[in-house]
Design an enzyme around this catalytic site. Structure first.
Site, PDB file in Angstrom:
ATOM      1  N   SER A 140      -1.189  27.290  -3.869  1.00 49.23           N
ATOM      2  CA  SER A 140      -0.844  28.700  -4.103  1.00 49.23           C
ATOM      3  C   SER A 140      -1.339  29.184  -5.456  1.00 49.23           C
ATOM      4  O   SER A 140      -1.348  30.388  -5.710  1.00 49.23           O
ATOM      5  CB  SER A 140       0.675  28.894  -4.019  1.00 49.23           C
ATOM      6  OG  SER A 140       1.153  28.415  -2.783  1.00 49.23           O
TER       7      SER A 140
ATOM      8  N   GLU B 178      12.089  13.090   0.898  1.00 50.58           N
ATOM      9  CA  GLU B 178      11.038  12.450   0.102  1.00 50.58           C
ATOM     10  C   GLU B 178       9.643  12.896   0.545  1.00 50.58           C
ATOM     11  O   GLU B 178       8.776  13.138  -0.286  1.00 50.58           O
ATOM     12  CB  GLU B 178      11.163  10.920   0.217  1.00 50.58           C
ATOM     13  CG  GLU B 178       9.976  10.122  -0.282  1.00 50.58           C
ATOM     14  CD  GLU B 178       9.791  10.167  -1.793  1.00 50.58           C
ATOM     15  OE1 GLU B 178      10.710  10.617  -2.492  1.00 50.58           O
ATOM     16  OE2 GLU B 178       8.709   9.778  -2.253  1.00 50.58           O
TER      17      GLU B 178
ATOM     18  N   ASP C  29       7.565  22.863 -24.864  1.00 53.29           N
ATOM     19  CA  ASP C  29       7.570  21.494 -24.359  1.00 53.29           C
ATOM     20  C   ASP C  29       8.599  21.421 -23.240  1.00 53.29           C
ATOM     21  O   ASP C  29       9.188  22.432 -22.872  1.00 53.29           O
ATOM     22  CB  ASP C  29       7.937  20.497 -25.479  1.00 53.29           C
ATOM     23  CG  ASP C  29       7.319  19.134 -25.219  1.00 53.29           C
ATOM     24  OD1 ASP C  29       7.654  18.523 -24.191  1.00 53.29           O
ATOM     25  OD2 ASP C  29       6.474  18.704 -26.022  1.00 53.29           O
TER      26      ASP C  29
ATOM     27  N   HIS D 136       0.844  -1.197   0.000  1.00 55.78           N
ATOM     28  CA  HIS D 136       0.000   0.000   0.000  1.00 55.78           C
ATOM     29  C   HIS D 136       0.882   1.250   0.000  1.00 55.78           C
ATOM     30  O   HIS D 136       0.677   2.171  -0.801  1.00 55.78           O
ATOM     31  CB  HIS D 136      -0.917  -0.012   1.215  1.00 55.78           C
ATOM     32  CG  HIS D 136      -1.587   1.312   1.496  1.00 55.78           C
ATOM     33  ND1 HIS D 136      -2.576   1.826   0.694  1.00 55.78           N
ATOM     34  CD2 HIS D 136      -1.403   2.240   2.476  1.00 55.78           C
ATOM     35  CE1 HIS D 136      -2.973   2.999   1.174  1.00 55.78           C
ATOM     36  NE2 HIS D 136      -2.269   3.282   2.249  1.00 55.78           N
TER      37      HIS D 136
ATOM     38  N   THR E  44       6.624  26.669   7.290  1.00 53.96           N
ATOM     39  CA  THR E  44       5.318  26.095   6.967  1.00 53.96           C
ATOM     40  C   THR E  44       4.205  26.999   7.478  1.00 53.96           C
ATOM     41  O   THR E  44       3.191  27.207   6.801  1.00 53.96           O
ATOM     42  CB  THR E  44       5.190  24.688   7.576  1.00 53.96           C
ATOM     43  OG1 THR E  44       6.379  23.962   7.287  1.00 53.96           O
ATOM     44  CG2 THR E  44       3.997  23.951   7.002  1.00 53.96           C
TER      45      THR E  44
ATOM     46  N   TRP F 176       7.359  -0.405   4.093  1.00 55.28           N
ATOM     47  CA  TRP F 176       7.924   0.234   2.893  1.00 55.28           C
ATOM     48  C   TRP F 176       9.322   0.745   3.146  1.00 55.28           C
ATOM     49  O   TRP F 176      10.089   0.963   2.222  1.00 55.28           O
ATOM     50  CB  TRP F 176       7.015   1.367   2.425  1.00 55.28           C
ATOM     51  CG  TRP F 176       7.177   2.671   3.167  1.00 55.28           C
ATOM     52  CD1 TRP F 176       6.645   2.981   4.375  1.00 55.28           C
ATOM     53  CD2 TRP F 176       7.923   3.806   2.745  1.00 55.28           C
ATOM     54  NE1 TRP F 176       7.005   4.251   4.734  1.00 55.28           N
ATOM     55  CE2 TRP F 176       7.786   4.793   3.754  1.00 55.28           C
ATOM     56  CE3 TRP F 176       8.679   4.110   1.609  1.00 55.28           C
ATOM     57  CZ2 TRP F 176       8.393   6.043   3.667  1.00 55.28           C
ATOM     58  CZ3 TRP F 176       9.279   5.361   1.540  1.00 55.28           C
ATOM     59  CH2 TRP F 176       9.136   6.307   2.551  1.00 55.28           C
TER      60      TRP F 176
ATOM     61  N   HIS G 120      14.695  12.307  13.098  1.00 55.42           N
ATOM     62  CA  HIS G 120      13.485  12.330  13.929  1.00 55.42           C
ATOM     63  C   HIS G 120      12.582  11.136  13.657  1.00 55.42           C
ATOM     64  O   HIS G 120      11.630  10.915  14.375  1.00 55.42           O
ATOM     65  CB  HIS G 120      12.723  13.662  13.786  1.00 55.42           C
ATOM     66  CG  HIS G 120      12.126  13.913  12.445  1.00 55.42           C
ATOM     67  ND1 HIS G 120      12.057  15.165  11.895  1.00 55.42           N
ATOM     68  CD2 HIS G 120      11.569  13.083  11.531  1.00 55.42           C
ATOM     69  CE1 HIS G 120      11.470  15.091  10.702  1.00 55.42           C
ATOM     70  NE2 HIS G 120      11.164  13.837  10.469  1.00 55.42           N
ATOM     71  N   HIS G 121      12.896  10.379  12.597  1.00 57.22           N
ATOM     72  CA  HIS G 121      12.169   9.115  12.377  1.00 57.22           C
ATOM     73  C   HIS G 121      12.744   8.002  13.226  1.00 57.22           C
ATOM     74  O   HIS G 121      12.226   6.898  13.225  1.00 57.22           O
ATOM     75  CB  HIS G 121      12.255   8.715  10.902  1.00 57.22           C
ATOM     76  CG  HIS G 121      11.625   9.702   9.972  1.00 57.22           C
ATOM     77  ND1 HIS G 121      10.313   9.597   9.564  1.00 57.22           N
ATOM     78  CD2 HIS G 121      12.108  10.824   9.393  1.00 57.22           C
ATOM     79  CE1 HIS G 121      10.030  10.614   8.759  1.00 57.22           C
ATOM     80  NE2 HIS G 121      11.094  11.378   8.642  1.00 57.22           N
TER      81      HIS G 121
ATOM     82  N   TYR H 262       8.856  15.696   1.686  1.00 60.39           N
ATOM     83  CA  TYR H 262       8.634  17.046   1.159  1.00 60.39           C
ATOM     84  C   TYR H 262       8.502  17.043  -0.348  1.00 60.39           C
ATOM     85  O   TYR H 262       7.833  17.920  -0.920  1.00 60.39           O
ATOM     86  CB  TYR H 262       9.733  18.002   1.627  1.00 60.39           C
ATOM     87  CG  TYR H 262       9.640  18.226   3.117  1.00 60.39           C
ATOM     88  CD1 TYR H 262       8.385  18.223   3.729  1.00 60.39           C
ATOM     89  CD2 TYR H 262      10.744  18.395   3.915  1.00 60.39           C
ATOM     90  CE1 TYR H 262       8.259  18.386   5.088  1.00 60.39           C
ATOM     91  CE2 TYR H 262      10.614  18.560   5.286  1.00 60.39           C
ATOM     92  CZ  TYR H 262       9.379  18.555   5.858  1.00 60.39           C
ATOM     93  OH  TYR H 262       9.249  18.709   7.201  1.00 60.39           O
TER      94      TYR H 262
ATOM     95  N   SER I 200      13.778   6.842 -13.028  1.00 61.59           N
ATOM     96  CA  SER I 200      12.682   7.604 -13.623  1.00 61.59           C
ATOM     97  C   SER I 200      12.533   8.967 -12.957  1.00 61.59           C
ATOM     98  O   SER I 200      12.422  10.000 -13.630  1.00 61.59           O
ATOM     99  CB  SER I 200      11.389   6.794 -13.492  1.00 61.59           C
ATOM    100  OG  SER I 200      10.266   7.609 -13.611  1.00 61.59           O
ATOM    101  N   SER I 201      12.557   8.975 -11.617  1.00 61.33           N
ATOM    102  CA  SER I 201      12.389  10.245 -10.898  1.00 61.33           C
ATOM    103  C   SER I 201      13.532  11.204 -11.173  1.00 61.33           C
ATOM    104  O   SER I 201      13.319  12.409 -11.323  1.00 61.33           O
ATOM    105  CB  SER I 201      12.324   9.999  -9.392  1.00 61.33           C
ATOM    106  OG  SER I 201      11.164   9.312  -9.066  1.00 61.33           O
TER     107      SER I 201
ATOM    108  N   LYS J  74       3.584  29.808   5.178  1.00 60.84           N
ATOM    109  CA  LYS J  74       2.759  29.441   4.025  1.00 60.84           C
ATOM    110  C   LYS J  74       1.280  29.428   4.402  1.00 60.84           C
ATOM    111  O   LYS J  74       0.436  29.958   3.680  1.00 60.84           O
ATOM    112  CB  LYS J  74       3.187  28.079   3.479  1.00 60.84           C
ATOM    113  CG  LYS J  74       4.623  28.048   3.023  1.00 60.84           C
ATOM    114  CD  LYS J  74       4.916  26.910   2.099  1.00 60.84           C
ATOM    115  CE  LYS J  74       4.330  27.141   0.742  1.00 60.84           C
ATOM    116  NZ  LYS J  74       4.968  28.233   0.016  1.00 60.84           N
TER     117      LYS J  74
ATOM    118  N   ARG K 267       1.207   0.237  15.095  1.00 62.74           N
ATOM    119  CA  ARG K 267       0.893   0.137  13.663  1.00 62.74           C
ATOM    120  C   ARG K 267       1.415  -1.181  13.108  1.00 62.74           C
ATOM    121  O   ARG K 267       2.162  -1.898  13.772  1.00 62.74           O
ATOM    122  CB  ARG K 267       1.513   1.327  12.917  1.00 62.74           C
ATOM    123  CG  ARG K 267       3.009   1.415  13.066  1.00 62.74           C
ATOM    124  CD  ARG K 267       3.556   2.729  12.543  1.00 62.74           C
ATOM    125  NE  ARG K 267       3.607   2.742  11.080  1.00 62.74           N
ATOM    126  CZ  ARG K 267       4.523   3.412  10.362  1.00 62.74           C
ATOM    127  NH1 ARG K 267       5.462   4.114  10.980  1.00 62.74           N
ATOM    128  NH2 ARG K 267       4.520   3.388   9.067  1.00 62.74           N
TER     129      ARG K 267
ATOM    130  N   HIS L 263      13.270  11.708   4.513  1.00 60.07           N
ATOM    131  CA  HIS L 263      12.622  12.940   4.919  1.00 60.07           C
ATOM    132  C   HIS L 263      12.474  13.950   3.788  1.00 60.07           C
ATOM    133  O   HIS L 263      11.384  14.470   3.580  1.00 60.07           O
ATOM    134  CB  HIS L 263      13.200  13.576   6.181  1.00 60.07           C
ATOM    135  CG  HIS L 263      12.152  14.470   6.760  1.00 60.07           C
ATOM    136  ND1 HIS L 263      11.083  13.985   7.445  1.00 60.07           N
ATOM    137  CD2 HIS L 263      11.922  15.773   6.621  1.00 60.07           C
ATOM    138  CE1 HIS L 263      10.253  14.956   7.727  1.00 60.07           C
ATOM    139  NE2 HIS L 263      10.736  16.060   7.242  1.00 60.07           N
TER     140      HIS L 263
END
Lengths: 538, 295
Positions: free
Chosen positions: A269, A256, A108, A79, A329, A144, A303-304, A258, A170-171, A332, A451, A254
């Protein structure tokens, strides 16, 4: 100006090719490739969503009812992988592909063939990843994040690792293309600080992608060699450390997260000013806030890992660095609210999703701030509180922004209006049921429910049942979304105007609806008053 | 497709991207199947990986050929040239980050995990309960961890072959720069000599590195299995060696293209891209020489 933009100078390659294979498999057209990305993303969204339905069905009641524990773990792992790498990221790349050239007046993407390769790698990567569900040994089931040593026990590790390598390639190519497009293909007069915030958010996201996807590739390569070639990166007996993997992984992980939210900030925006009929408040602050968030994302990864046993100094540093993120943040969020303040607001579906984003993403941000506190995190770590937190930022954050963007630009893509009534039905169902789904999970987590488990203490039964009901209904609501999109693309009779929304500004609204196959073959002339954020003070 | 003044260039459709996606998929699918084959089993993995790999080579050949033909036909304007440059620069940056992951692993294991396993600071209990006898050290006599994984080994002495390799790569960076200046000055003979010299130096480096690996495996008992020292040593130098090999092949192709007269004094991005790449592998080597061999 609309006509100047689409002057037919190149008969040889004007209009979409009629041959299906040539058009979709050999494309060098940013709009077609963007469409492919978006269709792929919607497909992955439903595949990943079906895995979530399995998870919520098993958790409907305590005890084991539907699936085996190993299969449950496969579902949680797949998932996440499918939603992150298949649904959210390709959706943003698809939106970027479609809109960035239109927004900056480019014909293009800078490297159109590489663009096609970036997309076509993805379906193959997902065939590789999803095929593991049908192979002996099963799909990856260690989460994951693929922490060793657990992930090293998985027979399908090689498939997952290679699939991630492909997605990473790809990314990276997609990101290189976006940077080259933005820095090199802007129409004359489209200065960097005149670009729409969506374009800015993608420019910064692309830097993040190029910086961290190779690090993920390195991390999973070490998993691969540890399992198959006898290296000891994550084996303490050989002098390595399983925690090393977590450091490398979250150095990717991390930024990632963002990568999955900065383009959403860009989308919001765009939408909020349109439906407030006001230029965005604090344009430069918005741009610099995105850059600041991107910078901070590189120095908060641990922090993870607060509960893994870090030295005290590291815990304190990463705690304060993480809390710092709430400053840009917050800028924003306040700027979005200030944009609406005093505006003449209307509440079409994109705006509804955008407002829901601002409120619900902020809830996710606050629970993130709670998780940033080391002593509190010792309690919350690996509980449903974390699950609730990141689903608030990823579903009501990223996914809602993608839906908002879809409603916002769909008329431009198809030339037809979607059904505002069914769009609103979709919105209200989504926004109610997503809260029924995820809000109780905060309490489950605070009460200590871990979890990634298929069974739980009966004390957690009621909230889980509520959450599952919300989950099923939220899942069903997304069928409305698919219905609205299909109806708009193929059956809607209502033609869209070139400037679809009354308050919309920016180059993309100066081309016809639907956007012709080729736009801006000659650079457009840019008038500042047509730009999204009005006049920017120097 | 003629170019008009002020118009943008958009390339024609090409089947190479979809071919690339297919052959990349075949390669990794074959590799995954091969890795998961039971011992002694003859799966189809090796066949698929071979087909995929040959496909990748053909794809590169075909794709680059079409790009070179378009370039020679004068279709690429200054804007396309800038896009190519940005593409190459950011590709190299992504490579830097890839090596960064492995350098990070090296620094972390040297600075943290190995000393902690030896009882320093954070890992005192792990040390006490699991490996009380282990005295932490990097390199020989400790670098393969408390389990002495892979058995006792010796490290490669930095001031022999690795120093020679450093000099070889540094020299090659100089020769490729001389070739670049010669190209700009329009001296094709000089370009061919110095670029050829660079290719030669690259090949010698790869040969010397292979020699070093043989020596490590057969005489020093330093292998990929030698705990985390062996892991970091071979993964870092291995990926670097792979990049030097690729770079040498790229330089050789550029040499052939110089011979074929593809480059002009002010239009030679292919040459410059490969030269950048070469400098990049050179800089990575300096990091390796410092942190893997000397320190």
């Amino acid at each position: 100006m609309a006509h100047a933009a689409t002057h037919d100078h190149h008969d040889a390659h004007h209009g979409a090719p009629s041959n299906f294979f040539t058009r979709w498999f050999m494309s060098t057209n940013h709009k077609d490739i963007g469409t492919l990305y978006l269709i792929f993303s919607l497909t992955a969204f439903f595949i990943g969503g079906s895995f979530a339905m399995v998870i919520r069905a098993e958790l409907f009641k305590p005890g084991m009812q539907l699936v085996q524990p190993y299969f449950f773990n496969e579902m949680t792992t797949m998932h996440a992988l499918v939603m992150i790498f298949g649904a959210i990221m390709p959706a943003f790349v698809g939106l970027g592909n479609w809109m960035i050239p239109l927004m900056i007046g480019a014909p293009d993407m800078a490297l159109p063939r590489m663009n096609n390769l970036s997309f076509w790698i993805l379906p193959f990567a997902f065939v590789l990843l999803l095929s593991t569900l049908f192979l002996p040994g099963g799909a990856p089931a260690g989460g994951w994040t693929m922490y060793p040593p657990l992930s090293l026990q998985s027979g399908s590790l090689a498939y997952a690792v290679f699939a991630i390598h492909l997605m990473g390639i790809s990314s990276i190519m997609g990101a290189i293309n976006i940077i080259a497009t933005i820095l090199n293909m802007r129409a004359p007069g489209m200065d960097l600080l005149k670009m729409p915030v969506f374009v800015w958010s993608w420019l910064i996201t692309a830097f993040l992608l190029i910086a961290v996807m190779p690090v993920l590739a390195g991390a999973v390569t070490m998993l691969l060699t540890d399992k198959y070639f006898g290296t000891s990166f994550f084996n303490a007996a050989g002098g390595g450390d399983p925690v090393l993997y977590q450091h490398i992984f979250w150095f990717f992980g991390h930024p990632e997260v963002y990568i999955m939210i900065l383009p959403a900030f860009g989308i919001i925006s765009e939408i909020v000013p349109t439906f407030s009929r006001k230029p965005i408040f604090g344009y430069k602050a918005m741009v610099f806030a995105i850059a600041a968030i991107a910078f901070l994302s590189f120095i908060v990864w641990a922090h993870h890992m607060f509960a893994v046993g870090l030295p005290l100094g590291a815990e304190i540093f990463f705690m304060y660095a993480t809390m710092l993120i709430s400053v840009p943040t917050g800028i924003k969020v306040f700027n979005w609210v200030s944009t609406m303040w005093g505006g003449s607001l209307t509440f079409e579906t994109p705006m509804l999703f955008a407002i829901a984003f601002i409120i619900l993403f902020t809830i996710g941000g606050f629970s993130g701030l709670m998780l940033a506190l080391v002593p509190a995190d010792f309690q919350y770590h690996d509980t449903y509180f974390v699950v609730a937190h990141f689903h608030y930022v990823l579903v009501t954050g990223a996914a809602f922004a993608i839906m908002a963007a879809t409603y916002y630009w769909l008329p431009k893509w198809t030339g037809q209006m979607y059904s505002e009534f069914w769009g609103k039905v979709h919105f209200w169902c989504s926004v109610i049921f997503v809260n029924v789904l995820f809000f109780p999970q905060h309490f489950l987590g605070l009460a200590g429910m871990p979890r990634r488990i298929p069974d739980y203490n009966v004390a957690f039964a009621d909230f889980n049942m509520i959450s599952s009901i919300g989950g099923f209904l939220f899942g069903a609501s997304q069928l409305i979304f698919a219905g609205v999109v299909i109806h708009c693309a193929f059956f809607s009779k209502k033609k869209a105007a070139d400037r679809v929304w009354e308050g919309a500004r920016g180059l993309e609204w100066t081309v016809p609806s639907p956007a012709p196959h080729h736009t801006f073959e000659l650079p457009p002339v840019i008038h500042d008053d047509e730009l999204a954020h009005g006049h920017v003070e120097d | 497709m003629g170019q008009q003044q002020g118009a943008y260039f958009v390339p024609v459709k090409s089947y190479w991207p979809i071919v690339a996606a297919v052959v990349m998929f075949l390669t990794v699918f074959g590799a995954a199947h091969w890795l998961n084959a039971e011992p002694g089993e003859t799966g189809f993995g090796k066949t698929v990986i071979t087909v995929g790999f040959i496909g990748i080579l053909l794809m590169f050949f075909g794709w680059f050929r079409s790009v070179i033909n378009e370039s020679l036909a004068g279709k690429y304007d200054a804007q396309v040239d800038r896009s190519f440059r940005m593409g190459m620069m950011w590709f190299i940056f992504s490579e830097v980050m890839f090596f960064g992951a492995f350098f990070g692993a090296l620094f972390y294991t040297r600075m943290f995990s190995v000393p902690w396993l030896g009882g320093e600071g954070h890992g005192v209990l792990t040390h006490q309960f699991l490996w009380g006898d282990y005295a932490a050290a990097w390199g020989a006599g400790g670098g393969n961890g408390p389990g002495n994984i892979g058995g006792n080994f010796q490290t490669v002495a930095p001031w022999g072959l690795p120093l020679l390799n450093t000099l070889i790569l540094l020299t090659s960076s100089v020769t490729v720069t001389i070739a670049h200046h010669a190209l700009k000055a329009g001296h094709r003979g000089k370009v061919l000599v110095f670029l050829g010299l660079t290719v030669l130096l690259g090949a010698v480096f790869v040969y010397a590195q292979a020699h070093e690996y043989m020596e490590a495996y057969h005489e020093l008992n330093l292998t990929l299995h030698s705990g985390v020292y062996g892991s970091t040593f071979f993964m870092l130098t291995g990926f670097h060696g792979l990049h030097v090999t690729l770079g040498t092949i790229m330089l050789a192709i550029i040499w052939l293209r110089v011979l074929a007269g593809h480059f002009s004094r002010d239009h030679h991005f292919g040459f410059e891209a490969v030269a950048w790449y070469w400098h990049f592998v050179d800089v990575v080597w300096l990091g390796l020489f410092m942190f893997v061999y000397i320190l």
